[in-house]
Design an enzyme around this catalytic site. Structure first.
Site, PDB file in Angstrom:
ATOM      1  N   SER A 141     -33.703 111.015  33.109  1.00 17.18           N
ATOM      2  CA  SER A 141     -33.269 110.449  32.650  1.00 17.18           C
ATOM      3  C   SER A 141     -31.966 109.483  32.170  1.00 17.18           C
ATOM      4  CB  SER A 141     -32.062 111.788  31.470  1.00 17.18           C
ATOM      5  OG  SER A 141     -31.143 111.110  30.418  1.00 17.18           O
ATOM      6  N   ALA A 192     -45.357 135.219  29.611  1.00 17.77           N
ATOM      7  CA  ALA A 192     -46.685 134.602  29.182  1.00 17.77           C
ATOM      8  C   ALA A 192     -47.262 134.477  27.900  1.00 17.77           C
ATOM      9  CB  ALA A 192     -47.236 136.081  29.930  1.00 17.77           C
ATOM     10  N   VAL A 229     -41.570 117.454  25.411  1.00 15.92           N
ATOM     11  CA  VAL A 229     -42.478 116.141  26.507  1.00 15.92           C
ATOM     12  C   VAL A 229     -43.650 117.096  27.291  1.00 15.92           C
ATOM     13  CG1 VAL A 229     -42.578 114.791  28.407  1.00 15.92           C
ATOM     14  CG2 VAL A 229     -40.839 114.983  27.139  1.00 15.92           C
ATOM     15  N   ALA A 254     -39.208 120.551  33.560  1.00 10.53           N
ATOM     16  CA  ALA A 254     -38.356 121.863  32.622  1.00 10.53           C
ATOM     17  C   ALA A 254     -36.824 121.547  33.356  1.00 10.53           C
ATOM     18  CB  ALA A 254     -38.534 122.757  32.784  1.00 10.53           C
ATOM     19  N   ALA A 255     -35.917 121.059  32.507  1.00  4.32           N
ATOM     20  CA  ALA A 255     -34.381 121.495  32.741  1.00  4.32           C
ATOM     21  C   ALA A 255     -33.434 121.707  31.830  1.00  4.32           C
ATOM     22  CB  ALA A 255     -34.312 119.773  33.001  1.00  4.32           C
ATOM     23  N   TYR A 292     -24.445 116.345  32.651  1.00  4.67           N
ATOM     24  CA  TYR A 292     -25.931 116.246  32.526  1.00  4.67           C
ATOM     25  C   TYR A 292     -26.351 115.263  32.999  1.00  4.67           C
ATOM     26  CZ  TYR A 292     -30.364 115.691  31.086  1.00  4.67           C
ATOM     27  OH  TYR A 292     -32.234 115.422  30.385  1.00  4.67           O
ATOM     28  N   VAL A 325     -44.841 128.579  32.854  1.00 12.55           N
ATOM     29  CA  VAL A 325     -43.522 129.409  31.612  1.00 12.55           C
ATOM     30  C   VAL A 325     -42.625 130.798  32.207  1.00 12.55           C
ATOM     31  CG1 VAL A 325     -45.264 128.536  30.464  1.00 12.55           C
ATOM     32  CG2 VAL A 325     -45.717 131.063  31.453  1.00 12.55           C
TER      33      VAL A 325
END
Length: 319
Positions: free
Chosen positions: A118, A39, A16, A73-74, A144, A36
Site C-alpha cells: 500500500s 470453497a 483486486v 489477501a490482507a 495498517y 480461499v
C-alpha cells in the site's frame, strides 16, 4: 507472458484479487490455484481452502509445483478501527500471516513472490508537487500502513535468506467496478444529484484504475528486472478532488453539482465534527511518482483516468 506459469493467488475473492483471477481465467499461459476461506467463493477453476490466514496456516499442498505466489489477501484498512489493539490485529494477518506464507513458498521452490502492499507505507499525504517515490524512506502513520511496512521488511529478509525473489507493489487508491469506501460514497452522492461543497479544491491526488493495477501485477510475474524491487502503481495522471468529481460526473452522464467552498473552511468544519481524518483524505494531496515503474519495467498504464472511470459504469460491470 512468455511461458507457461503456475500461480498461487491469495485474496481471490477480494477487489483486486477477484479481477486478477478473472484475468488469469482467460489465459492459456496460466495455471491458477486460488487460496480461499470457503470453497466455491471465487471464479477459479481450482481452489485451495485455507480457512483463516495467519501464522499457522498450512500451505504445503497449495504450493506444490507453483512458480509464483501473488499475495493480495490482507486485513484491509479500516477507517475507524474500534478493536482494542488495531496494530496487533493487522500484524496477525498482514505481517505474521504473510511471513508464514513466504517462508513456506521459499521452501517449496517458488521463484517469485509478488506482494500487494500500500502507498500508506510511504505516508498519508505528500506536499503538492513532491510525490512519493518508490525508494523514499517509508513513513507510515497508521496501524495498517505500519503492518504493511513490517511485512515488506520481513519479505526482504526472506528473499535475502532464501534467494526467492520478492516484488512489492504499492498502489494508491484503487478504483473500478465494485469499488467501496469513500470513493463509492462519492459516486452515490453524485448519482443522486446531491450538491457537494467541493468545487474549489486544488489538491493533487494519484489513483490507479483496477485494470491498470492488474496489468502491472501481470507484468511483474516474469519481468527479468522486477525481482527484489519496490514499485509504485498509478494512472500517471494526478487530479484534484474537484477534477475527479467532474470526471466521475462525466462517466455517469450526470454533471457534478459542486459548490466552491474553500478547503480551509471545510477542514475547520470537519475538525469540529470529529471528521478531520476523512477531510484530509478528500482535501489533502497524495501523489506518487511511477517513473521507476516505467523505467525498469517499460510499463505504461493501459487506461487513462477517463477510461478507467468510464469502465466503472459499463453496463456489464457497474460499481
Amino acid at each position: 507472458m512468455v511461458s507457461f506459469v503456475k500461480i498461487l493467488l491469495t485474496g481471490a475473492t477480494g477487489f483486486v484479487g477477484g479481477r486478477l483471477a478473472s484475468h488469469f481465467a482467460r489465459s492459456d499461459a496460466i495455471s491458477l490455484v486460488c487460496a480461499v476461506r470457503r470453497a466455491g467463493t471465487s471464479v477459479c477453476g481450482e481452489e485451495f481452502v485455507i480457512g483463516e490466514l495467519n501464522a499457522t496456516t498450512e500451505w504445503t499442498e497449495a504450493l506444490i509445483g507453483q512458480d509464483v505466489v501473488i499475495h493480495a489477501a490482507a486485513r484491509v484498512h479500516i477507517m475507524q478501527d474500534e478493536t482494542e489493539d488495531p496494530l496487533g490485529e493487522y500484524r496477525k494477518i498482514n505481517v505474521r500471516g504473510t511471513l508464514n506464507l513466504a517462508r513456506q513458498a521459499a521452501r517449496a521452490g517458488v521463484r517469485r513472490f509478488i506482494f500487494i502492499s500500500s502507498i500508506k507505507v510511504n505516508g498519508e499525504h505528500s506536499p503538492r508537487g513532491f510525490p512519493f517515490t518508490a525508494d523514499a524512506a517509508p513513513a507510515p502513520e497508521d496501524a495498517y500502513g505500519i503492518s504493511k511496512l513490517e511485512a515488506e521488511e520481513a519479505l526482504s529478509a526472506v528473499a535475502t535468506e532464501t534467494g526467492m525473489e520478492v516484488v512489492i507493489i504499492r498502489p494508491p487508491l484503487v478504483y473500478g467496478p465494485g469499488v467501496k469506501g469513500n470513493f463509492a460514497t462519492l459516486i452515490e452522492l453524485l448519482e443522486k444529484g446531491v450538491p457537494l461543497p467541493l468545487g474549489a479544491i486544488h489538491n493533487k491526488r494519484s489513483l490507479v484504475a483496477l485494470d491498470n493495477l492488474v496489468d502491472l501485477i501481470v507484468t511483474c510475474i516474469d519481468h527479468p528486472k522486477a525481482g527484489n524491487q519496490v514499485f509504485l502503481a498509478g494512472d500517471g495522471e494526478d487530479v484534484s478532488t474537484t477534477e475527479l468529481l467532474r470526471g466521475i460526473g462525466n462517466a455517469i452522464g450526470r454533471p457534478a453539482r459542486l459548490i466552491p467552498v474553500p478547503a480551509a473552511v471545510l477542514m475547520f468544519g470537519a475538525g469540529l465534527l470529529g471528521k478531520k481524518a476523512v477531510a484530509q483524505r478528500v482535501l489533502g494531496s497524495l501523489q506518487v511518482d511511477i517513473s521507476k515503474t516505467r523505467r525498469m519495467l517499460g510499463w505504461e498504464p493501459p487506461l487513462s483516468l477517463e477510461e478507467g472511470l468510464r469502465r466503472c459504469f459499463d453496463s456489464e460491470r457497474s460499481c
